[in-house]
Design a protein around this motif. Structure first.
Motif, PDB file in Angstrom:
ATOM      1  N   LYS A 131       0.826  -1.196   0.000  1.00  0.00           N
ATOM      2  CA  LYS A 131       0.000   0.000   0.000  1.00  0.00           C
ATOM      3  C   LYS A 131       0.867   1.256   0.000  1.00  0.00           C
ATOM      4  O   LYS A 131       0.598   2.212  -0.734  1.00  0.00           O
ATOM      5  CB  LYS A 131      -0.916   0.009   1.223  1.00  0.00           C
ATOM      6  N   GLU A 132       1.916   1.231   0.822  1.00  0.00           N
ATOM      7  CA  GLU A 132       2.809   2.387   0.856  1.00  0.00           C
ATOM      8  C   GLU A 132       3.508   2.593  -0.487  1.00  0.00           C
ATOM      9  O   GLU A 132       3.657   3.724  -0.959  1.00  0.00           O
ATOM     10  CB  GLU A 132       3.848   2.206   1.972  1.00  0.00           C
ATOM     11  N   ILE A 133       3.918   1.457  -1.092  1.00  0.00           N
ATOM     12  CA  ILE A 133       4.561   1.554  -2.413  1.00  0.00           C
ATOM     13  C   ILE A 133       3.581   2.099  -3.438  1.00  0.00           C
ATOM     14  O   ILE A 133       3.919   2.961  -4.258  1.00  0.00           O
ATOM     15  CB  ILE A 133       5.103   0.173  -2.845  1.00  0.00           C
ATOM     16  N   ASN A 134       2.324   1.595  -3.390  1.00  0.00           N
ATOM     17  CA  ASN A 134       1.306   2.094  -4.319  1.00  0.00           C
ATOM     18  C   ASN A 134       1.025   3.571  -4.100  1.00  0.00           C
ATOM     19  O   ASN A 134       0.854   4.333  -5.054  1.00  0.00           O
ATOM     20  CB  ASN A 134       0.017   1.291  -4.166  1.00  0.00           C
ATOM     21  N   ASP A 135       0.960   3.960  -2.792  1.00  0.00           N
ATOM     22  CA  ASP A 135       0.734   5.372  -2.484  1.00  0.00           C
ATOM     23  C   ASP A 135       1.882   6.228  -3.026  1.00  0.00           C
ATOM     24  O   ASP A 135       1.660   7.296  -3.610  1.00  0.00           O
ATOM     25  CB  ASP A 135       0.599   5.579  -0.976  1.00  0.00           C
ATOM     26  N   GLN A 136       3.109   5.727  -2.824  1.00  0.00           N
ATOM     27  CA  GLN A 136       4.273   6.455  -3.344  1.00  0.00           C
ATOM     28  C   GLN A 136       4.248   6.511  -4.861  1.00  0.00           C
ATOM     29  O   GLN A 136       4.559   7.544  -5.464  1.00  0.00           O
ATOM     30  CB  GLN A 136       5.567   5.779  -2.866  1.00  0.00           C
ATOM     31  N   LEU A 137       3.853   5.370  -5.469  1.00  0.00           N
ATOM     32  CA  LEU A 137       3.792   5.319  -6.923  1.00  0.00           C
ATOM     33  C   LEU A 137       2.741   6.292  -7.454  1.00  0.00           C
ATOM     34  O   LEU A 137       2.983   7.018  -8.422  1.00  0.00           O
ATOM     35  CB  LEU A 137       3.476   3.900  -7.380  1.00  0.00           C
ATOM     36  N   ARG A 140       4.085   9.682  -7.170  1.00  0.00           N
ATOM     37  CA  ARG A 140       5.068   9.929  -8.229  1.00  0.00           C
ATOM     38  C   ARG A 140       4.384  10.120  -9.574  1.00  0.00           C
ATOM     39  O   ARG A 140       4.793  10.957 -10.373  1.00  0.00           O
ATOM     40  CB  ARG A 140       6.062   8.766  -8.299  1.00  0.00           C
ATOM     41  N   VAL A 141       3.310   9.317  -9.806  1.00  0.00           N
ATOM     42  CA  VAL A 141       2.565   9.481 -11.058  1.00  0.00           C
ATOM     43  C   VAL A 141       1.948  10.872 -11.120  1.00  0.00           C
ATOM     44  O   VAL A 141       1.978  11.542 -12.162  1.00  0.00           O
ATOM     45  CB  VAL A 141       1.480   8.395 -11.182  1.00  0.00           C
ATOM     46  N   ARG A 142       1.368  11.310  -9.974  1.00  0.00           N
ATOM     47  CA  ARG A 142       0.791  12.657  -9.942  1.00  0.00           C
ATOM     48  C   ARG A 142       1.861  13.707 -10.189  1.00  0.00           C
ATOM     49  O   ARG A 142       1.654  14.670 -10.940  1.00  0.00           O
ATOM     50  CB  ARG A 142       0.110  12.899  -8.591  1.00  0.00           C
ATOM     51  N   HIS A 149       2.613  17.917 -17.755  1.00  0.00           N
ATOM     52  CA  HIS A 149       1.803  19.058 -18.177  1.00  0.00           C
ATOM     53  C   HIS A 149       2.672  20.313 -18.294  1.00  0.00           C
ATOM     54  O   HIS A 149       2.532  21.090 -19.247  1.00  0.00           O
ATOM     55  CB  HIS A 149       0.668  19.291 -17.185  1.00  0.00           C
ATOM     56  N   ALA A 150       3.560  20.486 -17.288  1.00  0.00           N
ATOM     57  CA  ALA A 150       4.452  21.650 -17.324  1.00  0.00           C
ATOM     58  C   ALA A 150       5.382  21.578 -18.532  1.00  0.00           C
ATOM     59  O   ALA A 150       5.629  22.577 -19.219  1.00  0.00           O
ATOM     60  CB  ALA A 150       5.260  21.731 -16.030  1.00  0.00           C
ATOM     61  N   THR A 151       5.876  20.346 -18.812  1.00  0.00           N
ATOM     62  CA  THR A 151       6.765  20.164 -19.965  1.00  0.00           C
ATOM     63  C   THR A 151       6.031  20.437 -21.267  1.00  0.00           C
ATOM     64  O   THR A 151       6.568  21.057 -22.186  1.00  0.00           O
ATOM     65  CB  THR A 151       7.335  18.732 -19.972  1.00  0.00           C
ATOM     66  N   GLN A 152       4.768  19.939 -21.343  1.00  0.00           N
ATOM     67  CA  GLN A 152       3.978  20.191 -22.550  1.00  0.00           C
ATOM     68  C   GLN A 152       3.769  21.686 -22.755  1.00  0.00           C
ATOM     69  O   GLN A 152       3.848  22.181 -23.883  1.00  0.00           O
ATOM     70  CB  GLN A 152       2.626  19.487 -22.431  1.00  0.00           C
ATOM     71  N   ALA A 153       3.523  22.379 -21.630  1.00  0.00           N
ATOM     72  CA  ALA A 153       3.350  23.830 -21.732  1.00  0.00           C
ATOM     73  C   ALA A 153       4.628  24.485 -22.212  1.00  0.00           C
ATOM     74  O   ALA A 153       4.609  25.395 -23.055  1.00  0.00           O
ATOM     75  CB  ALA A 153       2.928  24.401 -20.381  1.00  0.00           C
TER      76      ALA A 153
END
Length: 377
Positions: A131-137, A140-142, A149-153
Motif C-alpha cells: 500500500k505504501e509503495i502504491n501510495d508512493q507510486l 510519483r505518477v501525480r 503538463h508543465a513540460t507540454q506547456a
C-alpha cells in the motif's frame, strides 16, 4: 487400528505448522498443538482447561461467549466453516493479526470445535508495504503528470518560439539580400565622385526594385497570416494563365510550354488571388530545375472542376516531404520562407478549390490546381 489413528492424529497435530486449538461448547480449551504454544507464548498446561478467551484481546473476548451461546441455541453459525481475519493476544499482551478457521467436530454426544490459526503478520506487513509503495507510486505518477503538463506547456511555448524563430529567420533571409543591394547603391550614390545621370538612374532603379521585393515579402507573410476573403467573379482561366506566363520571370534555361485549352469553361474565383497561385507554382517549377528544363501547363475538365496542371521535369520531392509541402514555413529549398505553397493552398481553399501534387524523385513534379466552374443560375 484405533491406536494407529490416534498416533497418526497426534503426529499431525505435533508437526502442523499452523496452531490448532480444540475447545468444547463452553469455549474451554481441550487440547493445543506445539505450534499454538509457540505462537501465543503460553505452555500447554497454561492453556488447556482455560477459556479460549485467554488468547483474545477486547472486543473479541467479550463477544466470544455470545457467539457460542447463539450457536448452541439457534444452530446458526457465524464463524464456523468460514475463515476470517481476527486479532490474537500473546502471553506478553502483544497482539497480532491472524486468520482463524473453525470447524465443528462431533464426538459422541458432545460437540467440539477445532480452530486453525495462522499468523498473518508477514502478510499484513507485506500488504502495508505494498500500500505504501502504491501510495508512493501514485504520488510519483501525480508528480510526473504535473511535470508532463508543465513540460507540454514549455514545449508549446518553445514551439511557438521556434515558429517565431523560423518566421524571423525566413524574413531575415528574404530581406537581407535586397537590403544589402539598397545599401550598396545608397553608398555609391553618396560617395561617388563623378555621378553620371545614367549611373544615378541605374542605382535609383535598383533601390526601387529591391524595396519592391521587400514589400512583396512582407505582403506575402501578411497575406498568409490574414488572407483576405476572395472577391469571386467569372474568370477566363486560359486568359489568366496567358497573363501569368507573360509576367513571370524564370531562368533562361527553363522553358514554358502552354497547352492549356483556350475553350475552358469559366471559373468562379478571385482572379487576382488565383494569379498568385500560378505565379508561385511556376517559380517553384523553375527552382526545381537548376540544370534547366521544361514547365508544361496542361488542362482538362472533370465533373464541375477545371483542372490546370503545372508539370516540371525537375529534381522531384521525396515521400517524406510531399505531405508537408503546403505547411507554413516548410520548404525543401535552401532559400525561401516556405510560404508560397502554403499561401497557394490557403487561397485555393478560400476559392472553393484545392491543390493536388504528385512527384517522383529525379523525374519531376505535377501540381494540379482544381478550380470550381461557374454555372449559370
Amino acid at each position: 487400528m484405533y491406536n494407529q489413528d490416534q498416533v497418526l492424529l497426534a503426529a499431525l497435530l505435533r508437526t502442523a505448522v499452523d496452531a490448532i486449538i480444540v475447545i468444547d461448547e463452553r469455549g474451554i480449551m481441550q487440547s493445543v498443538n506445539p505450534a499454538t504454544t509457540k505462537l501465543f507464548g503460553y505452555s500447554e498446561a497454561e492453556m488447556v482447561g482455560e477459556n479460549v478467551k485467554l488468547l483474545m484481546p477486547s472486543p473479541y473476548r467479550e463477544e466470544h461467549d455470545g457467539y457460542l451461546r447463539s450457536y448452541h441455541e439457534t444452530g446458526r453459525a457465524k464463524i464456523i466453516g468460514i475463515g476470517r481475519e481476527v486479532t490474537g493476544k500473546r502471553k506478553d499482551e502483544t497482539t497480532f493479526p491472524m486468520h482463524l478457521a473453525v470447524s465443528e467436530v462431533p464426538l459422541g454426544d458432545k460437540k467440539l470445535f477445532a480452530g486453525i490459526v495462522r499468523d498473518i503478520s508477514d502478510l499484513k506487513n507485506a500488504q502495508q508495504q505494498l500500500k505504501e509503495i502504491n501510495d508512493q507510486l501514485e504520488q510519483r505518477v501525480r508528480e510526473r503528470t504535473s511535470e508532463l503538463h508543465a513540460t507540454q506547456a514549455e514545449l508549446l511555448k518553445a514551439g511557438k518560439l521556434a515558429t517565431l524563430g523560423q518566421v524571423s529567420g525566413g524574413i531575415a533571409h528574404e530581406i537581407r539580400n535586397p537590403l544589402n543591394a539598397v545599401r550598396t547603391s545608397a553608398y555609391y550614390l553618396r560617395n561617388a565622385k563623378k555621378l553620371t545621370p545614367e549611373k544615378t538612374s541605374e542605382h535609383l532603379e535598383r533601390i526601387d526594385r529591391q524595396v519592391l521585393l521587400i514589400e512583396k515579402v512582407i505582403t506575402a507573410l501578411s497575406d498568409f497570416v490574414r488572407l483576405p476573403e476572395p472577391s469571386l467573379s467569372k474568370c477566363n482561366v486560359s486568359d489568366l494563365i496567358h497573363d501569368v506566363i507573360s509576367e513571370v520571370s524564370l531562368p533562361e534555361n527553363v522553358h514554358i510550354e502552354n497547352q492549356v485549352a483556350s475553350d475552358l469553361p469559366v471559373a468562379m474565383v478571385d482572379p487576382n488571388q488565383i494569379s498568385i497561385v500560378f505565379h508561385n507554382l511556376l517559380r517553384n517549377a523553375g527552382d526545381a530545375m537548376p540544370e534547366g528544363g521544361t514547365v508544361t501547363l496542361a488542362s482538362h475538365v472533370r465533373d464541375d472542376q477545371i483542372i490546370v496542371e503545372v508539370i516540371d521535369t525537375g529534381v522531384g520531392i521525396g515521400d517524406e516531404h510531399i505531405r508537408r509541402i503546403t505547411e507554413p514555413l516548410f520548404s525543401t529549398k535552401a532559400q525561401g520562407m516556405g510560404l508560397g505553397l502554403a499561401v497557394s493552398a490557403a487561397i485555393l481553399d478560400k476559392n472553393h478549390g484545392h491543390l493536388e501534387v504528385e512527384s517522383q524523385l529525379g523525374v519531376g513534379t505535377t501540381f494540379a490546381v482544381h478550380l470550381p466552374q461557374h454555372f449559370r443560375s
